[in-house]
Design a protein around this motif. Structure first.
Motif, mmCIF file in Angstrom:
data_model
loop_
_atom_site.group_PDB
_atom_site.id
_atom_site.type_symbol
_atom_site.label_atom_id
_atom_site.label_comp_id
_atom_site.label_asym_id
_atom_site.label_seq_id
_atom_site.Cartn_x
_atom_site.Cartn_y
_atom_site.Cartn_z
ATOM 1 N N ASP A 1 0.816 -1.219 0.000
ATOM 2 C CA ASP A 1 0.000 0.000 0.000
ATOM 3 C C ASP A 1 0.848 1.267 0.000
ATOM 4 N N TYR A 2 1.943 1.244 0.751
ATOM 5 C CA TYR A 2 2.786 2.440 0.826
ATOM 6 C C TYR A 2 3.344 2.805 -0.552
ATOM 7 N N SER A 3 3.917 1.816 -1.243
ATOM 8 C CA SER A 3 4.504 2.073 -2.557
ATOM 9 C C SER A 3 3.439 2.519 -3.553
ATOM 10 N N TYR A 4 2.279 1.870 -3.511
ATOM 11 C CA TYR A 4 1.167 2.213 -4.410
ATOM 12 C C TYR A 4 0.760 3.677 -4.199
ATOM 13 N N GLN A 5 0.619 4.070 -2.938
ATOM 14 C CA GLN A 5 0.226 5.435 -2.607
ATOM 15 C C GLN A 5 1.323 6.427 -2.994
ATOM 16 N N PHE A 6 2.572 6.071 -2.716
ATOM 17 C CA PHE A 6 3.691 6.965 -3.009
ATOM 18 C C PHE A 6 3.808 7.225 -4.509
ATOM 19 N N ILE A 7 3.728 6.162 -5.305
ATOM 20 C CA ILE A 7 3.830 6.326 -6.751
ATOM 21 C C ILE A 7 2.671 7.166 -7.275
ATOM 22 N N SER A 8 1.467 6.920 -6.774
ATOM 23 C CA SER A 8 0.291 7.661 -7.220
ATOM 24 C C SER A 8 0.421 9.151 -6.893
ATOM 25 N N GLU A 9 0.881 9.455 -5.698
ATOM 26 C CA GLU A 9 1.049 10.858 -5.311
ATOM 27 C C GLU A 9 2.172 11.520 -6.109
ATOM 28 N N THR A 10 3.235 10.778 -6.363
ATOM 29 C CA THR A 10 4.366 11.330 -7.110
ATOM 30 C C THR A 10 3.981 11.638 -8.552
ATOM 31 N N LEU A 11 3.208 10.747 -9.177
ATOM 32 C CA LEU A 11 2.825 10.930 -10.569
ATOM 33 C C LEU A 11 1.561 11.781 -10.730
ATOM 34 N N GLY A 12 0.890 12.059 -9.619
ATOM 35 C CA GLY A 12 -0.290 12.910 -9.674
ATOM 36 C C GLY A 12 -1.526 12.218 -10.192
ATOM 37 N N THR A 13 -1.544 10.904 -10.137
ATOM 38 C CA THR A 13 -2.730 10.168 -10.576
ATOM 39 C C THR A 13 -2.731 8.771 -9.974
ATOM 40 N N TYR A 14 -3.929 8.264 -9.719
ATOM 41 C CA TYR A 14 -4.075 6.863 -9.361
ATOM 42 C C TYR A 14 -4.245 6.071 -10.654
ATOM 43 N N PRO A 15 -3.804 4.820 -10.657
ATOM 44 C CA PRO A 15 -3.773 4.076 -11.916
ATOM 45 C C PRO A 15 -5.104 3.441 -12.285
ATOM 46 N N VAL A 16 -5.144 2.963 -13.513
ATOM 47 C CA VAL A 16 -6.179 2.024 -13.908
ATOM 48 C C VAL A 16 -5.569 0.634 -13.729
ATOM 49 N N ASN A 17 -6.292 -0.268 -13.101
ATOM 50 C CA ASN A 17 -5.803 -1.626 -12.850
ATOM 51 C C ASN A 17 -6.481 -2.585 -13.823
ATOM 52 N N ILE A 18 -5.673 -3.290 -14.599
ATOM 53 C CA ILE A 18 -6.195 -4.181 -15.639
ATOM 54 C C ILE A 18 -5.537 -5.548 -15.514
ATOM 55 N N ASN A 19 -6.341 -6.590 -15.564
ATOM 56 C CA ASN A 19 -5.826 -7.950 -15.577
ATOM 57 C C ASN A 19 -5.788 -8.441 -17.016
ATOM 58 N N SER A 20 -4.640 -8.966 -17.420
ATOM 59 C CA SER A 20 -4.471 -9.448 -18.793
ATOM 60 C C SER A 20 -5.423 -10.574 -19.152
ATOM 61 N N GLU A 21 -6.070 -11.170 -18.157
ATOM 62 C CA GLU A 21 -7.014 -12.255 -18.444
ATOM 63 C C GLU A 21 -8.138 -11.806 -19.364
ATOM 64 N N LEU A 22 -8.390 -10.509 -19.449
ATOM 65 C CA LEU A 22 -9.462 -10.008 -20.308
ATOM 66 C C LEU A 22 -9.111 -10.135 -21.787
ATOM 67 N N VAL A 23 -7.813 -10.116 -22.111
ATOM 68 C CA VAL A 23 -7.413 -10.130 -23.519
ATOM 69 C C VAL A 23 -6.536 -11.321 -23.883
ATOM 70 N N SER A 24 -6.212 -12.173 -22.888
ATOM 71 C CA SER A 24 -5.335 -13.308 -23.174
ATOM 72 C C SER A 24 -5.645 -14.465 -22.233
ATOM 73 N N GLY A 25 -4.877 -15.547 -22.385
ATOM 74 C CA GLY A 25 -5.126 -16.739 -21.592
ATOM 75 C C GLY A 25 -4.333 -16.795 -20.306
ATOM 76 N N GLN A 26 -4.012 -15.645 -19.730
ATOM 77 C CA GLN A 26 -3.201 -15.636 -18.502
ATOM 78 C C GLN A 26 -3.788 -14.693 -17.462
ATOM 79 N N LEU A 27 -3.498 -14.996 -16.202
ATOM 80 C CA LEU A 27 -3.813 -14.103 -15.100
ATOM 81 C C LEU A 27 -2.601 -13.208 -14.878
ATOM 82 N N ARG A 28 -2.788 -11.906 -15.039
ATOM 83 C CA ARG A 28 -1.647 -10.978 -14.940
ATOM 84 C C ARG A 28 -2.192 -9.602 -14.556
#
Length: 277
Positions: A118-145
């Motif tokens: 959580d700390y790294s996630y929050q730190f990166i988001s604050e540093t870049l000025g945005t929270y990310p979009v979280n996407i799992n590759s399972e939507l477009v391929s045969g893997q969980l990623r």
């Protein structure tokens, strides 16, 4: 448009730009692994290789319109027992991305990384000025990623505290299963759990992977005997064009798997880049 891709690897960002129909004039790449550079130059000989990210200076480059990259994830990964996060030797290279983002001031940026504390996630988001979009590759391929993508591409929203959130929608689910991408054989896993180098026939190595399979950490293909995935199958999982890595001479099968495992799922990146239009 000029593009700078940090930690470029196999240049999956370049594949994604082409797949999304985004035209660019120059593609600058920062990468230090010789085999990764070899694959990139084999497929995209006009790529301008810049070497170590720590040696890149904004004054030496033209105006950069898109800065992208996936900073090393080893110190965030759950597979790493120490998990030093941003203090780790490799994942601390995130700060080189930030340095160049500030120096270059590109119109668009994209940073990818794995699930993290959580700390790294929050730190990166604050540093870049945005929270990310979280996407799992399972939507477009045969893997969980599951991956996080910090970007200013596409639509945005703000919460009551003024925090920015990327509002890129999820890709359409293509319903691709692991069985669908196999060259031969059968698997009892719906999705690939991780990408690993192919093993040889030695009993200790085979026993190691079978143990991980029983723990639910790995898939095994039944094809006369147990095996891991072929290079072509891994290319399909990462939605890299077939033969992009497999056809490059002078690279071992294990190294090809390692390079692909370090890369991006191209169709996810192409989906994000499609909003550049």
């Amino acid at each position: 448009m000029n593009v700078l891709s940090l930690f470029d690897g196999l240049s999956c960002g370049q594949i994604a730009l082409n797949r999304a129909g985004i035209k660019y004039d120059n593609y600058f790449a920062s990468e230090i692994k010789p085999h990764a550079i070899k694959v990139t130059q084999y497929n995209y000989p006009n790529t301008i290789q810049l070497g170590d990210v720590r040696n890149i200076k904004a004054k030496d480059l033209p105006k950069i319109d898109l800065l992208c990259g996936g900073s090393p994830c080893q110190d965030f990964s759950q597979a790493n027992k120490e998990r030093k996060g941003l203090k780790g030797e490799k994942s601390s290279l995130f700060f080189e991305y930030v340095r160049l983002l500030k120096e270059l001031k590109p119109k668009y940026f994209l940073l990818e990384n794995v699930s993290m504390d959580d700390y790294s996630y929050q730190f990166i988001s604050e540093t870049l000025g945005t929270y990310p979009v979280n996407i799992n590759s399972e939507l477009v391929s045969g893997q969980l990623r599951q991956r996080s993508y910090w970007t200013n591409i596409g639509s945005e929203s703000f919460d009551l505290f003024g925090n920015r959130y990327s509002m890129i929608p999820q890709p359409k689910n293509k319903n691709i299963m692991l069985q669908d991408i196999l060259e031969s054989g059968k698997t009892d896993r719906q999705k690939s759990l991780c990408i690993m180098a192919r093993y040889k026939t030695s009993a200790p190595i085979r026993a190691k992977y079978e143990k991980r399979y029983k723990m639910g950490m790995l898939q095994i293909v039944y094809d006369n005997e147990h095996r891991l995935l072929t290079t072509k199958e891994i290319e399909r999982l990462q939605t890299v064009p077939e033969g992009y890595v497999d056809n490059v001479p002078g690279i071992s099968e294990n190294m090809k798997a390692n390079l692909l495992g370090d890369g991006w799922t191209v169709d996810v990146i192409a989906h994000i880049f499609s909003f550049l239009k």
